[in-house]
Design an enzyme around this catalytic site. Structure first.
Site, PDB file in Angstrom:
ATOM      1  N   ASP A 163     -14.311 -22.063  10.346  1.00 37.25           N
ATOM      2  CA  ASP A 163     -14.600 -23.314  11.055  1.00 37.25           C
ATOM      3  C   ASP A 163     -13.322 -24.149  11.049  1.00 37.25           C
ATOM      4  OD1 ASP A 163     -17.518 -22.868  11.418  1.00 37.25           O
ATOM      5  OD2 ASP A 163     -17.472 -22.830   9.243  1.00 37.25           O
ATOM      6  N   HIS A 206     -19.344 -17.104   1.827  1.00 36.00           N
ATOM      7  CA  HIS A 206     -19.633 -18.244   0.943  1.00 36.00           C
ATOM      8  C   HIS A 206     -19.276 -17.900  -0.501  1.00 36.00           C
ATOM      9  CE1 HIS A 206     -22.791 -18.951   4.193  1.00 36.00           C
ATOM     10  NE2 HIS A 206     -22.136 -20.090   4.185  1.00 36.00           N
ATOM     11  N   LEU A 224     -17.901 -13.224   9.305  1.00 36.25           N
ATOM     12  CA  LEU A 224     -19.220 -13.401   8.692  1.00 36.25           C
ATOM     13  C   LEU A 224     -19.727 -14.807   8.994  1.00 36.25           C
ATOM     14  CD1 LEU A 224     -18.900 -11.643   5.212  1.00 36.25           C
ATOM     15  CD2 LEU A 224     -19.441 -10.671   7.458  1.00 36.25           C
ATOM     16  N   MET A 267     -24.770 -24.535   3.918  1.00 39.67           N
ATOM     17  CA  MET A 267     -26.119 -24.787   4.445  1.00 39.67           C
ATOM     18  C   MET A 267     -27.041 -23.637   4.038  1.00 39.67           C
ATOM     19  SD  MET A 267     -25.628 -26.834   7.976  1.00 39.67           S
ATOM     20  CE  MET A 267     -25.367 -25.442   9.039  1.00 39.67           C
ATOM     21  N   GLY A 268     -26.613 -22.867   3.023  1.00 40.24           N
ATOM     22  CA  GLY A 268     -27.467 -21.787   2.529  1.00 40.24           C
ATOM     23  C   GLY A 268     -27.374 -20.533   3.379  1.00 40.24           C
TER      24      GLY A 268
END
Ligand code: PAF
Length: 282
Positions: A152, A37, A186, A30-31
């Site tokens: 997650d 990431h 993070l 989601m940026g």
């Protein structure tokens, strides 16, 4: 890196990659990218010829009163990070490109049972939104493999089940959680924390580790262990969401005798809702 916003162009590129016999890895985000990431991109590069990252703040996975409007948008910095990580394509579509009939008329993908536990209780509809958008991204990108963060854990579990249940030929790979030097996982939502909250927030990781140790030492009064952890989190300034010991394979609450466990936790620190987990193999 080639940036794409339109589905028609993405489809053309995917067709051409397929014709060349290239394999594709998908990294959905989601940026507001951070090192976690970027680690997904590096892992994806080892798994396929071409990496397609996506940046899409998926409205379908946010409930009313959640942080959809204020979710941080840092597209140019994100592009620079993806570029230097050696990502090949970025797909950053608009809402209308992903949900042409509007979000209320969208066909929904729902993974039963596990979608309505833990984060699914605090965020009703969240996992339906996640499963739906990931399924659509699969259809758009046609990846061979998709890499998601293990931070997650419940999301990863639900995506694995959705992929299997719908007989989708994507290999779902989990990537280890990246942490700062204090152990805090993070997350883009760490940006909502004040300096003081940032100092307190690693208590979540510490509570998970302390519980893991007690499990390894033989404690099996799971409700008691969870209550002790919740108290330590409250002392550190967290407001409660959930802290549970689950069976790592089913995500149902663990029973004494279960050997593969995952401790799942979420709590509110100031304006941020933080989640983390710890796998325990006894
Ligand atoms: O984990 C996330 O950032 C999102 O839930 C995902 C998988 C990109 C779907 O919007």
């Amino acid at each position: 890196m080639h940036s794409i916003t339109k589905l028609a162009e993405l489809r053309q590129q995917v067709r051409s990659l397929r014709q060349q016999g290239k394999t594709i890895a998908m990294v959905a985000t989601m940026g507001n990218l951070h090192e976690g990431h970027i680690a997904l991109v590096h892992q994806a590069k080892t798994l396929a010829d071409v990496v397609v990252a996506t940046i899409f703040v998926n409205p379908l996975q946010f409930g009313s009163g959640e942080d959809l409007e204020k979710y941080p948008k840092t597209l140019s910095a994100d592009k620079a990070q993806l570029e230097s990580a050696g990502c090949h394509f970025l797909f950053a579509p608009t809402d209308a490109e992903v949900y042409p009939h509007g979000r209320d008329n969208q066909t929904i993908v729902e993974v039963p049972a596990t979608s309505n536990l833990y984060c699914g209780i605090s965020r009703p509809g969240h996992f339906q939104g996640v499963a739906t958008v990931v399924c659509k991204l699969y259809a758009m990108i046609q990846p061979d493999v998709a890499v998601f963060g293990q931070k997650d854990y419940q999301q990863l579990h639900i995506i694995r089940q959705m992929t299997q249940d719908l007989s989708i030929a994507v290999d779902v790979v989990g990537s280890p959680t990246m942490r700062n030097s204090n152990g805090l996982a993070l997350s883009s939502r760490n940006g909502y924390l004040t300096a003081d909250e940032l100092r307190r927030a690693p208590a979540l990781h510490r509570a998970l580790q302390a519980t893991k140790l007690k499990l390894e030492q033989g404690s099996d009064d799971f409700p008691l262990l969870c209550e002790q952890a919740q108290k330590s989190l409250e002392e550190a300034g967290f407001n409660r969401d959930y802290f549970v010991i689950a069976n790592a394979n089913t995500l149902m609450l663990a029973q004494p005798g279960d050997r593969q466990l995952v401790i799942l936790a979420a709590g509110y620190m100031g304006a941020a809702r933080l989640i983390d987990n710890q796998v325990v193999n006894l």
